[in-house]
Design a protein around this motif. Sequence first.
Motif, PDB file in Angstrom:
ATOM      1  N   GLU A  54       0.824  -1.212   0.000  1.00 47.23           N
ATOM      2  CA  GLU A  54       0.000   0.000   0.000  1.00 47.23           C
ATOM      3  C   GLU A  54       0.857   1.260   0.000  1.00 47.23           C
ATOM      4  OE1 GLU A  54      -2.831   0.066   3.188  1.00 47.23           O
ATOM      5  OE2 GLU A  54      -3.616  -1.912   2.695  1.00 47.23           O
ATOM      6  N   ASP A  55       0.306   2.291  -0.661  1.00 51.00           N
ATOM      7  CA  ASP A  55       0.868   3.635  -0.609  1.00 51.00           C
ATOM      8  C   ASP A  55      -0.048   4.482   0.253  1.00 51.00           C
ATOM      9  OD1 ASP A  55       2.984   3.055  -2.284  1.00 51.00           O
ATOM     10  OD2 ASP A  55       1.892   3.607  -4.087  1.00 51.00           O
ATOM     11  N   THR A  56       0.531   5.179   1.237  1.00 47.68           N
ATOM     12  CA  THR A  56      -0.257   5.989   2.161  1.00 47.68           C
ATOM     13  C   THR A  56       0.169   7.441   2.078  1.00 47.68           C
ATOM     14  OG1 THR A  56      -0.416   4.095   3.675  1.00 47.68           O
ATOM     15  CG2 THR A  56      -0.900   6.276   4.582  1.00 47.68           C
ATOM     16  N   PRO A  57      -0.786   8.363   1.846  1.00 49.33           N
ATOM     17  CA  PRO A  57      -0.451   9.792   1.877  1.00 49.33           C
ATOM     18  C   PRO A  57      -0.062  10.198   3.299  1.00 49.33           C
ATOM     19  CG  PRO A  57      -2.615   9.422   0.876  1.00 49.33           C
ATOM     20  CD  PRO A  57      -2.187   8.133   1.499  1.00 49.33           C
ATOM     21  N   ALA A  58       1.042  10.918   3.419  1.00 49.87           N
ATOM     22  CA  ALA A  58       1.535  11.313   4.741  1.00 49.87           C
ATOM     23  C   ALA A  58       2.136  12.716   4.660  1.00 49.87           C
ATOM     24  CB  ALA A  58       2.580  10.304   5.228  1.00 49.87           C
ATOM     25  N   LEU A  59       2.499  13.219   5.820  1.00 49.98           N
ATOM     26  CA  LEU A  59       3.190  14.505   5.933  1.00 49.98           C
ATOM     27  C   LEU A  59       4.504  14.274   6.664  1.00 49.98           C
ATOM     28  CD1 LEU A  59       0.231  16.783   7.062  1.00 49.98           C
ATOM     29  CD2 LEU A  59       1.316  16.750   4.805  1.00 49.98           C
ATOM     30  N   LEU A  60       5.528  15.001   6.269  1.00 48.31           N
ATOM     31  CA  LEU A  60       6.824  14.936   6.924  1.00 48.31           C
ATOM     32  C   LEU A  60       7.365  16.357   7.006  1.00 48.31           C
ATOM     33  CD1 LEU A  60       9.327  13.393   8.004  1.00 48.31           C
ATOM     34  CD2 LEU A  60      10.109  13.272   5.630  1.00 48.31           C
ATOM     35  N   ARG A  61       7.597  16.807   8.238  1.00 45.53           N
ATOM     36  CA  ARG A  61       8.099  18.168   8.448  1.00 45.53           C
ATOM     37  C   ARG A  61       9.413  18.118   9.223  1.00 45.53           C
ATOM     38  NH1 ARG A  61       2.525  19.018   9.294  1.00 45.53           N
ATOM     39  NH2 ARG A  61       1.648  20.411   7.718  1.00 45.53           N
ATOM     40  N   ALA A  62      10.386  18.868   8.724  1.00 46.87           N
ATOM     41  CA  ALA A  62      11.667  18.989   9.406  1.00 46.87           C
ATOM     42  C   ALA A  62      11.759  20.389  10.000  1.00 46.87           C
ATOM     43  CB  ALA A  62      12.801  18.766   8.415  1.00 46.87           C
ATOM     44  N   GLN A  63      12.046  20.463  11.283  1.00 41.64           N
ATOM     45  CA  GLN A  63      12.198  21.735  11.985  1.00 41.64           C
ATOM     46  C   GLN A  63      13.630  21.810  12.517  1.00 41.64           C
ATOM     47  OE1 GLN A  63       9.078  21.128  14.817  1.00 41.64           O
ATOM     48  NE2 GLN A  63       7.488  21.846  13.421  1.00 41.64           N
ATOM     49  N   ARG A  64      14.518  22.301  11.665  1.00 37.86           N
ATOM     50  CA  ARG A  64      15.947  22.296  12.015  1.00 37.86           C
ATOM     51  C   ARG A  64      16.227  23.134  13.260  1.00 37.86           C
ATOM     52  NH1 ARG A  64      21.295  23.581  11.459  1.00 37.86           N
ATOM     53  NH2 ARG A  64      22.552  21.902  10.601  1.00 37.86           N
ATOM     54  N   ASP A  65      15.536  24.253  13.423  1.00 42.29           N
ATOM     55  CA  ASP A  65      15.782  25.092  14.593  1.00 42.29           C
ATOM     56  C   ASP A  65      15.460  24.371  15.895  1.00 42.29           C
ATOM     57  OD1 ASP A  65      13.034  25.240  13.806  1.00 42.29           O
ATOM     58  OD2 ASP A  65      12.786  27.069  15.003  1.00 42.29           O
ATOM     59  N   GLN A  66      14.624  23.337  15.829  1.00 44.97           N
ATOM     60  CA  GLN A  66      14.280  22.542  17.010  1.00 44.97           C
ATOM     61  C   GLN A  66      14.906  21.149  16.968  1.00 44.97           C
ATOM     62  OE1 GLN A  66      10.010  22.517  17.597  1.00 44.97           O
ATOM     63  NE2 GLN A  66       9.866  24.681  17.109  1.00 44.97           N
ATOM     64  N   MET A  67      15.641  20.842  15.881  1.00 44.72           N
ATOM     65  CA  MET A  67      16.246  19.520  15.686  1.00 44.72           C
ATOM     66  C   MET A  67      15.188  18.418  15.783  1.00 44.72           C
ATOM     67  SD  MET A  67      19.483  19.851  15.177  1.00 44.72           S
ATOM     68  CE  MET A  67      20.281  21.402  14.950  1.00 44.72           C
ATOM     69  N   ARG A  68      14.072  18.634  15.058  1.00 46.92           N
ATOM     70  CA  ARG A  68      12.928  17.732  15.195  1.00 46.92           C
ATOM     71  C   ARG A  68      12.313  17.420  13.827  1.00 46.92           C
ATOM     72  NH1 ARG A  68       9.563  16.593  19.640  1.00 46.92           N
ATOM     73  NH2 ARG A  68       7.409  16.169  19.115  1.00 46.92           N
ATOM     74  N   LEU A  69      11.998  16.144  13.608  1.00 49.02           N
ATOM     75  CA  LEU A  69      11.200  15.689  12.475  1.00 49.02           C
ATOM     76  C   LEU A  69       9.849  15.253  13.019  1.00 49.02           C
ATOM     77  CD1 LEU A  69      13.598  13.267  10.528  1.00 49.02           C
ATOM     78  CD2 LEU A  69      12.902  15.557   9.841  1.00 49.02           C
ATOM     79  N   GLU A  70       8.792  15.570  12.300  1.00 45.91           N
ATOM     80  CA  GLU A  70       7.448  15.104  12.671  1.00 45.91           C
ATOM     81  C   GLU A  70       6.798  14.537  11.430  1.00 45.91           C
ATOM     82  OE1 GLU A  70       5.510  18.543  14.310  1.00 45.91           O
ATOM     83  OE2 GLU A  70       6.502  18.286  16.247  1.00 45.91           O
ATOM     84  N   TRP A  71       6.023  13.473  11.613  1.00 47.74           N
ATOM     85  CA  TRP A  71       5.357  12.851  10.481  1.00 47.74           C
ATOM     86  C   TRP A  71       4.042  12.224  10.926  1.00 47.74           C
ATOM     87  CZ3 TRP A  71       9.935  11.068  12.601  1.00 47.74           C
ATOM     88  CH2 TRP A  71       9.870   9.875  13.311  1.00 47.74           C
ATOM     89  N   GLY A  72       3.217  11.901   9.945  1.00 47.67           N
ATOM     90  CA  GLY A  72       1.952  11.234  10.229  1.00 47.67           C
ATOM     91  C   GLY A  72       1.146  11.044   8.963  1.00 47.67           C
ATOM     92  N   THR A  73       0.120  10.218   9.066  1.00 45.38           N
ATOM     93  CA  THR A  73      -0.755   9.993   7.934  1.00 45.38           C
ATOM     94  C   THR A  73      -1.577  11.245   7.672  1.00 45.38           C
ATOM     95  OG1 THR A  73      -2.301   8.912   9.451  1.00 45.38           O
ATOM     96  CG2 THR A  73      -0.898   7.474   8.149  1.00 45.38           C
ATOM     97  N   ARG A  74      -1.836  11.504   6.412  1.00 44.08           N
ATOM     98  CA  ARG A  74      -2.519  12.734   6.014  1.00 44.08           C
ATOM     99  C   ARG A  74      -4.025  12.644   6.171  1.00 44.08           C
ATOM    100  NH1 ARG A  74      -0.848  14.556   0.135  1.00 44.08           N
ATOM    101  NH2 ARG A  74       0.390  12.698   0.270  1.00 44.08           N
TER     102      ARG A  74
END
Length: 137
Positions: A54-74
Amino acid sequence: MGEYERSRTMPAQPEQVFDQAANLGQLDAWLPEALHVDAEDPPAVTVHEDRSGEDTPALLRAQRDQMRLEWGTREQGDYAGWLQVSGIGSGASEVTVHLSFFDAGHDPGEQAVCDALDGSLRRLEEQVRMRVENASG
Protein backbone atom coordinates in the motif's frame (compact mmCIF):
# COMPACT_ATOMS: atom_id res chain seq x y z
CA MET A 1 -3.83 3.48 21.16
CA GLY A 2 -0.19 2.37 21.17
CA GLU A 3 2.68 4.66 22.18
CA TYR A 4 6.30 3.62 21.68
CA GLU A 5 9.61 5.39 22.22
CA ARG A 6 13.26 4.46 21.84
CA SER A 7 16.50 6.42 22.18
CA ARG A 8 20.10 5.99 21.11
CA THR A 9 23.31 7.93 21.70
CA MET A 10 25.27 8.85 18.57
CA PRO A 11 28.91 10.03 18.33
CA ALA A 12 28.28 13.27 16.41
CA GLN A 13 27.12 16.84 16.87
CA PRO A 14 23.31 17.24 16.91
CA GLU A 15 23.37 19.25 13.67
CA GLN A 16 25.17 16.43 11.86
CA VAL A 17 22.72 13.84 13.18
CA PHE A 18 19.67 15.94 12.35
CA ASP A 19 20.91 16.75 8.84
CA GLN A 20 21.37 13.04 8.14
CA ALA A 21 17.98 12.08 9.60
CA ALA A 22 16.19 14.85 7.69
CA ASN A 23 17.89 14.15 4.33
CA LEU A 24 14.86 13.27 2.16
CA GLY A 25 17.05 11.54 -0.41
CA GLN A 26 18.44 9.14 2.19
CA LEU A 27 15.44 8.34 4.41
CA ASP A 28 15.28 4.79 3.06
CA ALA A 29 18.81 4.21 4.41
CA TRP A 30 17.61 4.34 8.02
CA LEU A 31 13.83 3.87 8.04
CA PRO A 32 12.44 0.37 8.66
CA GLU A 33 13.34 -1.75 5.63
CA ALA A 34 9.70 -2.28 4.64
CA LEU A 35 8.96 1.48 4.38
CA HIS A 36 9.89 3.79 1.52
CA VAL A 37 9.18 7.52 1.34
CA ASP A 38 8.50 9.32 -1.93
CA ALA A 39 8.99 13.01 -1.14
CA GLU A 40 7.81 14.63 -4.38
CA ASP A 41 6.13 17.68 -2.80
CA PRO A 42 7.21 18.14 0.86
CA PRO A 43 5.77 18.31 3.39
CA ALA A 44 3.36 16.00 1.50
CA VAL A 45 4.96 12.59 0.98
CA THR A 46 3.80 9.09 0.09
CA VAL A 47 4.87 6.13 2.20
CA HIS A 48 5.01 2.72 0.52
CA GLU A 49 4.86 -0.36 2.73
CA ASP A 50 6.35 -3.48 1.15
CA ARG A 51 4.40 -5.87 3.39
CA SER A 52 0.97 -4.63 2.33
CA GLY A 53 1.96 -3.11 -1.00
CA GLU A 54 0.00 0.00 0.00
CA ASP A 55 0.87 3.64 -0.61
CA THR A 56 -0.26 5.99 2.16
CA PRO A 57 -0.45 9.79 1.88
CA ALA A 58 1.53 11.31 4.74
CA LEU A 59 3.19 14.50 5.93
CA LEU A 60 6.82 14.94 6.92
CA ARG A 61 8.10 18.17 8.45
CA ALA A 62 11.67 18.99 9.41
CA GLN A 63 12.20 21.74 11.98
CA ARG A 64 15.95 22.30 12.01
CA ASP A 65 15.78 25.09 14.59
CA GLN A 66 14.28 22.54 17.01
CA MET A 67 16.25 19.52 15.69
CA ARG A 68 12.93 17.73 15.19
CA LEU A 69 11.20 15.69 12.48
CA GLU A 70 7.45 15.10 12.67
CA TRP A 71 5.36 12.85 10.48
CA GLY A 72 1.95 11.23 10.23
CA THR A 73 -0.76 9.99 7.93
CA ARG A 74 -2.52 12.73 6.01
CA GLU A 75 -6.10 11.58 5.57
CA GLN A 76 -6.86 8.90 8.14
CA GLY A 77 -4.95 10.20 11.15
CA ASP A 78 -4.09 6.62 12.14
CA TYR A 79 -0.44 7.17 12.90
CA ALA A 80 2.04 9.88 13.88
CA GLY A 81 5.61 10.12 15.06
CA TRP A 82 8.54 12.34 15.78
CA LEU A 83 12.32 12.23 16.00
CA GLN A 84 14.18 14.58 18.32
CA VAL A 85 17.95 15.16 18.37
CA SER A 86 19.56 16.59 21.52
CA GLY A 87 23.16 17.46 22.19
CA ILE A 88 24.58 15.73 25.25
CA GLY A 89 28.08 17.25 25.22
CA SER A 90 31.50 15.95 24.18
CA GLY A 91 30.43 15.88 20.53
CA ALA A 92 27.66 13.34 21.11
CA SER A 93 23.91 13.42 20.62
CA GLU A 94 20.87 11.54 21.79
CA VAL A 95 18.19 10.67 19.25
CA THR A 96 14.70 9.81 20.46
CA VAL A 97 11.99 8.42 18.19
CA HIS A 98 8.35 8.32 19.31
CA LEU A 99 5.47 6.59 17.49
CA SER A 100 1.74 6.85 18.19
CA PHE A 101 -0.82 4.49 16.66
CA PHE A 102 -4.32 5.95 17.06
CA ASP A 103 -6.03 2.96 15.43
CA ALA A 104 -5.34 -0.40 17.08
CA GLY A 105 -5.66 -2.07 13.68
CA HIS A 106 -2.53 -0.28 12.47
CA ASP A 107 -0.46 -1.04 15.58
CA PRO A 108 1.86 -4.00 14.82
CA GLY A 109 2.52 -4.58 18.52
CA GLU A 110 5.21 -3.64 21.01
CA GLN A 111 7.86 -6.19 20.00
CA ALA A 112 7.60 -5.43 16.27
CA VAL A 113 7.62 -1.65 16.80
CA CYS A 114 10.53 -1.67 19.26
CA ASP A 115 12.56 -3.96 16.98
CA ALA A 116 11.87 -1.63 14.03
CA LEU A 117 12.78 1.48 16.04
CA ASP A 118 15.99 -0.07 17.36
CA GLY A 119 16.96 -1.15 13.84
CA SER A 120 16.20 2.30 12.43
CA LEU A 121 18.25 4.05 15.09
CA ARG A 122 21.14 1.64 14.52
CA ARG A 123 21.05 2.31 10.73
CA LEU A 124 20.83 6.07 11.34
CA GLU A 125 23.91 5.86 13.56
CA GLU A 126 25.75 3.97 10.80
CA GLN A 127 24.80 6.70 8.30
CA VAL A 128 25.94 9.41 10.71
CA ARG A 129 29.26 7.63 11.34
CA MET A 130 29.91 7.37 7.58
CA ARG A 131 29.08 11.04 7.12
CA VAL A 132 31.33 12.17 9.98
CA GLU A 133 34.21 9.91 8.84
CA ASN A 134 33.93 11.16 5.25
CA ALA A 135 33.86 14.79 6.42
CA SER A 136 36.98 14.36 8.53
CA GLY A 137 38.89 12.21 6.01
